[in-house]
Design an enzyme around this catalytic site. Structure first.
Site, mmCIF file in Angstrom:
data_model
loop_
_atom_site.group_PDB
_atom_site.id
_atom_site.type_symbol
_atom_site.label_atom_id
_atom_site.label_comp_id
_atom_site.label_asym_id
_atom_site.label_seq_id
_atom_site.Cartn_x
_atom_site.Cartn_y
_atom_site.Cartn_z
ATOM 1 N N ASP A 201 -48.603 54.175 -54.198
ATOM 2 C CA ASP A 201 -49.576 53.641 -53.240
ATOM 3 C C ASP A 201 -48.978 53.586 -51.826
ATOM 4 O O ASP A 201 -47.813 53.226 -51.652
ATOM 5 C CB ASP A 201 -49.937 52.212 -53.698
ATOM 6 N N GLU A 243 -49.904 58.891 -52.400
ATOM 7 C CA GLU A 243 -51.076 58.654 -51.560
ATOM 8 C C GLU A 243 -50.560 58.647 -50.124
ATOM 9 O O GLU A 243 -49.969 57.665 -49.675
ATOM 10 C CB GLU A 243 -51.716 57.304 -51.893
HETATM 11 C C1 NOJ Z 1 -54.494 52.227 -51.230
HETATM 12 C C2 NOJ Z 1 -55.424 52.001 -52.373
HETATM 13 O O1 NOJ Z 1 -56.023 53.223 -52.725
HETATM 14 C C3 NOJ Z 1 -56.428 50.966 -51.924
HETATM 15 O O2 NOJ Z 1 -57.441 50.803 -52.878
HETATM 16 C C4 NOJ Z 1 -55.717 49.667 -51.666
HETATM 17 O O3 NOJ Z 1 -56.616 48.716 -51.122
HETATM 18 C C5 NOJ Z 1 -54.566 49.848 -50.680
HETATM 19 N N1 NOJ Z 1 -53.778 51.018 -50.944
HETATM 20 C C6 NOJ Z 1 -53.642 48.658 -50.695
HETATM 21 O O4 NOJ Z 1 -52.865 48.675 -51.870
#
Ligand code: NOJ
Length: 554
Positions: A201, A243
């Protein structure tokens, strides 16, 4: 060249355990329910599941606020259920990767509780503090409009703490060597319980070290190398999927030289795909693909159409974004954070099968590994009555029974989409399973085709010139086999003249239908495509031993 890189030809499916299947009748999806649905997932043909966070959490950001890295949210089951699930997934030939959320913890995590009590103690330096309110406290919010600032005053610590996301998600100081050790320990724990890697993440923020006074490291990217090295030692074939919504210049740093992330989501291709579709012109997508750097051999793009967040169009110019908004989500209530759309794919495309198939066919054939969002294989829609990104996170629609067969309880954890053309009485697994023409069965067939075309996952690719700007043509070459895939992003039928990019004049064998193509006029092909039409061709070779010419030579 190592050929064990399973993720190059994988089909990844993302789901949230909480909303997939309720196995114990309490209204909340759980691991017991998910386990029961492994036959469904195996039948669909996916090869890897990505589970969104399922650890104990106050659940204020759909689980992305973890309060214990070593447990399972009791509503979803326990560690025993988790292991029973990963074990059975393996028996079904399905790998499991899980979210690794280590940019921040929940403010309820014992580390933060200890840190705010005693900022000078052991856990103080786990987080990022400031004595005064930093000048840029109201800058850099990830959720503009809902998140007022990136620094919040903590009364107990009598200090300000940094949070890239919501104020209940304090950022970890990942330059602290002890925090880095903790991250590896968390990874080691879940690897031991059967996972094949992590969707990491918020990776760009992991290497940013914003607000950190005396960073414990010189090169912030070294963290990614430590993670990869650790991962490879503990489980040689495990992966890190980042991500990272970054520019093509920056992305090189995230892949490294075969020593950082194996996979990175291609956000640029995603956003430009929607612009291309809106305009009926492949140019924006072609330009985005051309910007992609050459990747190291263990690296791979991850392609997606939709995910659990808003469809982020923040990398398009304001004008281009407005154009997509007008076409795919014109109402203010469909838009979010000034940059995105909180809709699912099928509803954005008005349930138009031609456009939905085009979108999926394209996603399955872009350079990289496809990642699906649960329910999109059926054409589920969103519930705009739910706040922010919750609109696209409604329970899976299994049948026309009450609550879509998701739960036997009176009250599901989130309401299902129950009305209109995308409601569960119309759109559900049970009915689509029996209908050979359904979107579910189409998706199953396209997944089969994708897996049988390893050139797409592994091959060297190039964009071919076509005589029509609505059409994207890509050629792939791998181990003496070649494929040419065509997609018409426009609603208008067209005929394209195509040089397949090879040396010889070759027939093109259609992988999906009997509609093959012979070269005319030397090496060139002339292919007629319907509006939103698509073709997957295998480039023919003169080999009389090949009875089924669309099959690859292996
Ligand atoms: C990215 C995630 O995809 C999202 O859903 C989340 O709110 C944020 N990171 C914080 O972890």
């Amino acid at each position: 060249m190592i050929e064990d890189l399973w993720y190059k030809n994988a089909v990844i499916y993302c789901l949230d355990v909480e909303t997939f299947m309720d196995g114990n009748g309490d209204g909340v999806g759980d691991f017991v329910g998910l386990r029961r649905k492994l036959d469904y997932l195996a039948g669909l043909g996916i090869t890897c599941l990505w589970l969104m966070p399922f650890q104990p959490t106050p659940n204020r950001d759909n689980g992305y606020d973890i309060s214990d890295y070593y447990g399972v949210d009791p509503r979803l089951g326990d560690l025993g259920d988790f292991v029973a699930f990963t074990h059975e997934a393996k028996l079904h030939g399905i790998r499991v990767i899980i979210d690794l959320v280590v940019n921040h913890t929940s403010d309820q995590h014992p580390w933060f509780q200890a840190a705010r009590k005693d900022p000078d103690g052991r856990f103080g330096d786990y987080y990022v503090w400031s004595k005064k309110r930093p000048k840029d406290a109201n800058k850099g919010m990830v959720f503009p409009g809902v998140q007022p600032s990136t620094w919040t005053y903590d009364k107990e610590a009598k200090l300000w703490y940094f949070h890239r996301f919501f104020d209940f998600q304090p950022d970890l100081n990942v330059s602290n060597p002890e925090v880095r050790e903790q991250i590896l320990k968390v990874m080691g724990f879940w690897l031991e319980l059967g996972v094949s890697g992590f969707r990491v993440d918020a990776v760009p923020f992991l290497v940013e070290l914003k607000g950190v006074k005396n960073p414990g490291v010189k090169n912030p990217y070294a963290l990614l190398e430590e993670m990869r090295e650790f991962l490879s030692w503990r489980k040689g074939d495990a992966i890190l999927l980042a991500e990272a919504n970054v520019t093509m210049d920056e992305v090189v740093e995230f892949f490294g030289k075969n020593d950082r992330m194996q996979l990175v989501f291609n956000f640029l291709a995603n956003q430009n795909f929607y612009l291309s579709l809106t305009r009926g012109d492949a140019t924006p997508l072609v330009d985005a693909l051309k910007e992609s750097p050459d990747l190291p051999h263990t690296a791979q793009w991850a392609n997606f159409l939709r995910n659990h967040d808003e469809l982020d169009l923040g990398r398009l110019s304001d004008e281009d974004r407005q154009e997509v908004f007008q076409s795919l989500g014109p109402d203010k209530g469909m838009q979010l954070y000034d940059r995105g759309l909180r809709r699912r794919l099928a509803s954005m495309l008005d349930g138009d099968r031609r456009r939905i198939e085009l979108a999926y066919s394209l996603m399955f054939t872009l350079p990289g590994t496809p990642v699906l969002w649960y329910g999109d294989e059926l054409g589920m829609g969103e519930n705009l009555a739910l706040v922010e990104r919750q609109s696209v996170r409604t329970p899976m629609q299994w049948s026309p029974e009450p609550h879509g067969g998701f739960t036997l309880a009176d009250k599901p954890v989130k309401p299902l989409v129950s009305e209109g053309p995308f409601g569960f009485p119309q759109v559900n697994v049970a009915q689509q399973r029996r209908d050979p023409a359904s979107q579910l069965n189409w998706t199953e067939r396209i997944i089969r085709a994708r897996k049988e075309c390893p050139e797409l996952g592994w091959g060297a690719w190039k964009i071919l010139r076509t005589s029509n700007k609505g059409v994207l043509a890509i050629r792939y070459d791998w181990k003496g086999n070649a494929m040419v895939v065509l997609h018409n992003l426009s609603s208008r039928p067209c005929t394209v003249k195509l040089d397949t990019g090879g040396e010889e004049a070759c027939p093109l064998y259609n992988v999906l239908t009997e509609d093959h193509s012979e070269p005319v006029d030397g090496k060139r092909h002339v292919v007629t495509l319907e509006g939103y039409g698509y073709r997957w061709f295998r480039v023919g070779q003169d080999n009389p031993a090949r009875k089924h010419k669309a099959e690859p030579l292996r």
